[in-house]
Design an enzyme around this catalytic site. Sequence first.
Site, PDB file in Angstrom:
ATOM      1  N   ARG A 280       0.832  -1.206   0.000  1.00  0.00           N
ATOM      2  CA  ARG A 280       0.000   0.000   0.000  1.00  0.00           C
ATOM      3  C   ARG A 280       0.868   1.258   0.000  1.00  0.00           C
ATOM      4  NH1 ARG A 280      -4.277  -0.752   4.545  1.00  0.00           N
ATOM      5  NH2 ARG A 280      -5.256   1.090   3.618  1.00  0.00           N
TER       6      ARG A 280
ATOM      7  N   ASP B  26      -3.313   8.019   3.516  1.00  0.00           N
ATOM      8  CA  ASP B  26      -2.403   8.200   2.376  1.00  0.00           C
ATOM      9  C   ASP B  26      -1.711   9.562   2.325  1.00  0.00           C
ATOM     10  OD1 ASP B  26      -5.424   8.372   0.335  1.00  0.00           O
ATOM     11  OD2 ASP B  26      -4.401  10.003   1.381  1.00  0.00           O
TER      12      ASP B  26
ATOM     13  N   HIS C 102      -7.473   8.040  11.391  1.00  0.00           N
ATOM     14  CA  HIS C 102      -6.947   6.667  11.396  1.00  0.00           C
ATOM     15  C   HIS C 102      -5.439   6.610  11.228  1.00  0.00           C
ATOM     16  CE1 HIS C 102     -11.230   5.369   9.968  1.00  0.00           C
ATOM     17  NE2 HIS C 102     -11.181   5.627  11.261  1.00  0.00           N
TER      18      HIS C 102
ATOM     19  N   CYS D  45       6.288   1.509  17.557  1.00  0.00           N
ATOM     20  CA  CYS D  45       6.529   0.207  18.192  1.00  0.00           C
ATOM     21  C   CYS D  45       5.185  -0.426  18.540  1.00  0.00           C
ATOM     22  CB  CYS D  45       7.365   0.395  19.459  1.00  0.00           C
ATOM     23  SG  CYS D  45       7.713  -1.157  20.293  1.00  0.00           S
TER      24      CYS D  45
ATOM     25  N   CYS E  68      13.049  -1.840  22.503  1.00  0.00           N
ATOM     26  CA  CYS E  68      12.524  -2.991  23.260  1.00  0.00           C
ATOM     27  C   CYS E  68      12.524  -4.290  22.455  1.00  0.00           C
ATOM     28  CB  CYS E  68      11.105  -2.694  23.759  1.00  0.00           C
ATOM     29  SG  CYS E  68       9.857  -2.758  22.448  1.00  0.00           S
TER      30      CYS E  68
ATOM     31  N   SER F 217     -18.154   5.310   2.744  1.00  0.00           N
ATOM     32  CA  SER F 217     -19.317   4.412   2.791  1.00  0.00           C
ATOM     33  C   SER F 217     -20.107   4.642   4.071  1.00  0.00           C
ATOM     34  CB  SER F 217     -18.853   2.956   2.732  1.00  0.00           C
ATOM     35  OG  SER F 217     -17.926   2.697   3.787  1.00  0.00           O
TER      36      SER F 217
ATOM     37  N   ASN G 197     -20.632  11.351  -3.562  1.00  0.00           N
ATOM     38  CA  ASN G 197     -20.319   9.932  -3.663  1.00  0.00           C
ATOM     39  C   ASN G 197     -20.833   9.441  -5.010  1.00  0.00           C
ATOM     40  OD1 ASN G 197     -20.145   7.043  -3.106  1.00  0.00           O
ATOM     41  ND2 ASN G 197     -19.974   7.637  -0.941  1.00  0.00           N
ATOM     42  N   ILE G 198     -20.345   8.244  -5.408  1.00  0.00           N
ATOM     43  CA  ILE G 198     -20.857   7.692  -6.677  1.00  0.00           C
ATOM     44  C   ILE G 198     -22.123   6.885  -6.414  1.00  0.00           C
ATOM     45  CG2 ILE G 198     -18.659   7.680  -7.918  1.00  0.00           C
ATOM     46  CD1 ILE G 198     -18.288   4.746  -7.079  1.00  0.00           C
ATOM     47  N   GLU G 199     -22.459   6.722  -5.136  1.00  0.00           N
ATOM     48  CA  GLU G 199     -23.705   6.000  -4.806  1.00  0.00           C
ATOM     49  C   GLU G 199     -24.208   6.527  -3.472  1.00  0.00           C
ATOM     50  OE1 GLU G 199     -22.334   1.978  -4.623  1.00  0.00           O
ATOM     51  OE2 GLU G 199     -21.173   2.293  -2.804  1.00  0.00           O
TER      52      GLU G 199
HETATM   53  C1  BV8 Z   1     -13.090   1.613  17.770  1.00  0.00           C
HETATM   54  C2  BV8 Z   1      -6.911   1.994   9.041  1.00  0.00           C
HETATM   55  C3  BV8 Z   1     -13.351   1.320  20.100  1.00  0.00           C
HETATM   56  C4  BV8 Z   1      -6.218   0.729   8.707  1.00  0.00           C
HETATM   57  C5  BV8 Z   1      -9.305   1.630   9.332  1.00  0.00           C
HETATM   58  C6  BV8 Z   1     -16.925  -5.182  16.579  1.00  0.00           C
HETATM   59  C7  BV8 Z   1     -15.705  -5.359  17.196  1.00  0.00           C
HETATM   60  C8  BV8 Z   1     -14.800  -4.315  17.330  1.00  0.00           C
HETATM   61  C9  BV8 Z   1     -15.108  -3.066  16.827  1.00  0.00           C
HETATM   62  C10 BV8 Z   1     -16.332  -2.915  16.230  1.00  0.00           C
HETATM   63  C11 BV8 Z   1     -17.246  -3.943  16.089  1.00  0.00           C
HETATM   64  N1  BV8 Z   1     -18.331  -3.465  15.442  1.00  0.00           N
HETATM   65  C12 BV8 Z   1     -18.139  -2.146  15.170  1.00  0.00           C
HETATM   66  C13 BV8 Z   1     -16.938  -1.821  15.645  1.00  0.00           C
HETATM   67  C14 BV8 Z   1     -16.315  -0.512  15.561  1.00  0.00           C
HETATM   68  C15 BV8 Z   1     -15.392  -0.503  14.330  1.00  0.00           C
HETATM   69  C16 BV8 Z   1     -16.257  -0.337  13.112  1.00  0.00           C
HETATM   70  O1  BV8 Z   1     -16.797   0.724  12.881  1.00  0.00           O
HETATM   71  N2  BV8 Z   1     -16.400  -1.418  12.323  1.00  0.00           N
HETATM   72  C17 BV8 Z   1     -17.238  -1.350  11.152  1.00  0.00           C
HETATM   73  C18 BV8 Z   1     -16.509  -1.978   9.964  1.00  0.00           C
HETATM   74  C19 BV8 Z   1     -18.545  -2.063  11.472  1.00  0.00           C
HETATM   75  N3  BV8 Z   1     -14.530   0.618  14.524  1.00  0.00           N
HETATM   76  C20 BV8 Z   1     -13.348   0.434  15.105  1.00  0.00           C
HETATM   77  O2  BV8 Z   1     -12.873  -0.646  15.397  1.00  0.00           O
HETATM   78  C21 BV8 Z   1     -12.621   1.723  15.418  1.00  0.00           C
HETATM   79  N4  BV8 Z   1     -12.194   1.700  16.778  1.00  0.00           N
HETATM   80  O3  BV8 Z   1     -14.280   1.563  17.599  1.00  0.00           O
HETATM   81  O4  BV8 Z   1     -12.481   1.601  19.001  1.00  0.00           O
HETATM   82  C22 BV8 Z   1     -13.292  -0.172  20.313  1.00  0.00           C
HETATM   83  C23 BV8 Z   1     -12.138  -0.691  20.854  1.00  0.00           C
HETATM   84  C24 BV8 Z   1     -12.092  -2.066  21.074  1.00  0.00           C
HETATM   85  C25 BV8 Z   1     -13.176  -2.913  20.727  1.00  0.00           C
HETATM   86  C26 BV8 Z   1     -14.334  -2.345  20.161  1.00  0.00           C
HETATM   87  C27 BV8 Z   1     -14.389  -0.973  19.937  1.00  0.00           C
HETATM   88  C28 BV8 Z   1     -11.386   1.840  14.536  1.00  0.00           C
HETATM   89  C29 BV8 Z   1     -11.829   2.069  13.101  1.00  0.00           C
HETATM   90  C30 BV8 Z   1     -10.591   2.347  12.229  1.00  0.00           C
HETATM   91  C31 BV8 Z   1     -10.200   1.095  11.515  1.00  0.00           C
HETATM   92  N5  BV8 Z   1      -9.119   1.400  10.579  1.00  0.00           N
HETATM   93  N6  BV8 Z   1      -8.263   1.902   8.531  1.00  0.00           N
HETATM   94  C32 BV8 Z   1      -5.984   0.635   7.218  1.00  0.00           C
HETATM   95  O5  BV8 Z   1      -6.498   1.458   6.423  1.00  0.00           O
HETATM   96  O6  BV8 Z   1      -5.241  -0.299   6.860  1.00  0.00           O
HETATM   97  S1  BV8 Z   1     -10.896   1.662   8.756  1.00  0.00           S
HETATM   98  C33 BV8 Z   1     -11.033   1.583   7.077  1.00  0.00           C
HETATM   99  O7  BV8 Z   1     -12.406   1.905   6.779  1.00  0.00           O
HETATM  100  C34 BV8 Z   1     -10.250   2.617   6.322  1.00  0.00           C
HETATM  101  O8  BV8 Z   1      -9.401   3.393   7.099  1.00  0.00           O
HETATM  102  C35 BV8 Z   1     -11.301   3.546   5.744  1.00  0.00           C
HETATM  103  O9  BV8 Z   1     -10.916   4.852   5.806  1.00  0.00           O
HETATM  104  C36 BV8 Z   1     -12.424   3.294   6.648  1.00  0.00           C
HETATM  105  C37 BV8 Z   1     -13.779   3.740   6.176  1.00  0.00           C
HETATM  106  O10 BV8 Z   1     -13.956   3.286   4.853  1.00  0.00           O
HETATM  107  P1  BV8 Z   1     -14.179   4.398   3.710  1.00  0.00           P
HETATM  108  O11 BV8 Z   1     -13.087   5.395   3.809  1.00  0.00           O
HETATM  109  O12 BV8 Z   1     -15.564   4.904   3.785  1.00  0.00           O
HETATM  110  O13 BV8 Z   1     -13.912   3.529   2.418  1.00  0.00           O
HETATM  111  P2  BV8 Z   1     -14.912   2.490   1.729  1.00  0.00           P
HETATM  112  O14 BV8 Z   1     -14.120   1.704   0.744  1.00  0.00           O
HETATM  113  O15 BV8 Z   1     -15.707   1.788   2.770  1.00  0.00           O
HETATM  114  O16 BV8 Z   1     -15.945   3.417   0.933  1.00  0.00           O
HETATM  115  C38 BV8 Z   1     -15.484   4.206  -0.145  1.00  0.00           C
HETATM  116  C39 BV8 Z   1     -16.656   5.079  -0.565  1.00  0.00           C
HETATM  117  O17 BV8 Z   1     -16.211   5.925  -1.627  1.00  0.00           O
HETATM  118  C40 BV8 Z   1     -17.852   4.305  -1.094  1.00  0.00           C
HETATM  119  O18 BV8 Z   1     -19.035   4.871  -0.570  1.00  0.00           O
HETATM  120  C41 BV8 Z   1     -17.789   4.532  -2.614  1.00  0.00           C
HETATM  121  O19 BV8 Z   1     -19.084   4.565  -3.192  1.00  0.00           O
HETATM  122  C42 BV8 Z   1     -17.160   5.893  -2.671  1.00  0.00           C
HETATM  123  N7  BV8 Z   1     -16.416   6.183  -3.910  1.00  0.00           N
HETATM  124  C43 BV8 Z   1     -15.630   5.354  -4.623  1.00  0.00           C
HETATM  125  N8  BV8 Z   1     -15.086   6.033  -5.659  1.00  0.00           N
HETATM  126  C44 BV8 Z   1     -15.531   7.309  -5.572  1.00  0.00           C
HETATM  127  C45 BV8 Z   1     -16.372   7.409  -4.453  1.00  0.00           C
HETATM  128  N9  BV8 Z   1     -16.975   8.556  -4.094  1.00  0.00           N
HETATM  129  C46 BV8 Z   1     -16.746   9.649  -4.860  1.00  0.00           C
HETATM  130  N10 BV8 Z   1     -15.945   9.626  -5.955  1.00  0.00           N
HETATM  131  C47 BV8 Z   1     -15.332   8.491  -6.332  1.00  0.00           C
HETATM  132  N11 BV8 Z   1     -14.539   8.499  -7.420  1.00  0.00           N
END
Ligand code: BV8
Length: 258
Positions: free
Chosen positions: A75, A109, A124, A132, A159, A198, A222-224
């Site tokens: 990435r 990014d 994020h 670390c 460490c 999303s 958004n595109i959707e």
């Molecule tokens: C937290 C970094 C408290 C890493 C990311 C069960 C167990 C544990 C946690 C949870 C659980 N259920 C829910 C949770 C909370 C969880 C969560 O929300 N899960 C979701 C999936 C249900 N959240 C967390 O865990 C957060 N921490 O809650 O801490 C806690 C602590 C302990 C235990 C429980 C809770 C941490 C969340 C951060 C995770 N890290 N990324 C990496 O990137 O490698 S998240 C990941 O999703 C990305 O960072 C990204 O940014 C993020 C959101 O996604 P989007 O950016 O929206 O991207 P996506 O592809 O989904 O959508 C793209 C959109 O663009 C679409 O709508 C598409 O139509 C549109 N599009 C595409 N092309 C275009 C466009 N629009 C316009 N123009 C275009 N050309």
Amino acid sequence: MSSDESLYAGKSEPLRLRKDTKVTVLSGAGISAESGIPTFRGEDGLWQDENLVKIATPRGFLADPERGWRFYNERRSNMAACDPNPAHKAIAALERAGYDVVVITQNIDRLHQRAGSARVLELHGTVWSIKCSNSRCTSEPFENHDVPLKIDPPVCEICGAYLRPNVVFFEEMLDPEVVAEADRRTKQSDIFLVVGTSGVVYPAAGFAQIARAFGAYLVELNIETTPLSYICDKTILGPCGQMLPELVSDLTGGEVRI
Ligand code: BV8
């Protein structure tokens, strides 16, 4: 958005920004899609591969740090080869023109900063910082832009624990200072743009709901449609690389064009 669809906030004249209008942008992976960076939940999204989602968790990464670093190194290489697109540039141009703009991004990014945005809150973290994996270690996160990263996998000099990308994994808390600043700014916002997300990851998606609750005018690009569309005053469907520059030009009466 065609010019005769200029943004109306329920008023007779098109919505126009003043220099002191507080504009906040919540951005997701979609804003970087036209730069060539894959999104997460589209049909070819990164998270379609369950194994990759597991890597983006503390346990998953440490279970196989070499696999984890291969994923993040790929990435980093991809992101290094990509450039900001007109969507990033339009937001940066708005800030450069003296408008009050803050970006709250979910992206790791740094394309907003490379486009010239100075006021960016990284919910994020970023893939360009390394830390670390031992939360009790005294070492500080550090910037590293080597592409490719010299992978052994890298271990901490203090460490000996594995190093990891300074991003927020699933099931990890976000930086409380970043969250507090994002919350403060969101509550002050006059215009809240929800761009390319999303709207399924929390607490990030929750900022759109807070903006709504505190009286901002919400525009989704958004595109959707998404689960956040129902709370937005307007949803502009189309690629944000094309729609956002048009919106910025509309909002500034043609003053800010890229
Ligand atoms: C937290 C970094 C408290 C890493 C990311 C069960 C167990 C544990 C946690 C949870 C659980 N259920 C829910 C949770 C909370 C969880 C969560 O929300 N899960 C979701 C999936 C249900 N959240 C967390 O865990 C957060 N921490 O809650 O801490 C806690 C602590 C302990 C235990 C429980 C809770 C941490 C969340 C951060 C995770 N890290 N990324 C990496 O990137 O490698 S998240 C990941 O999703 C990305 O960072 C990204 O940014 C993020 C959101 O996604 P989007 O950016 O929206 O991207 P996506 O592809 O989904 O959508 C793209 C959109 O663009 C679409 O709508 C598409 O139509 C549109 N599009 C595409 N092309 C275009 C466009 N629009 C316009 N123009 C275009 N050309």
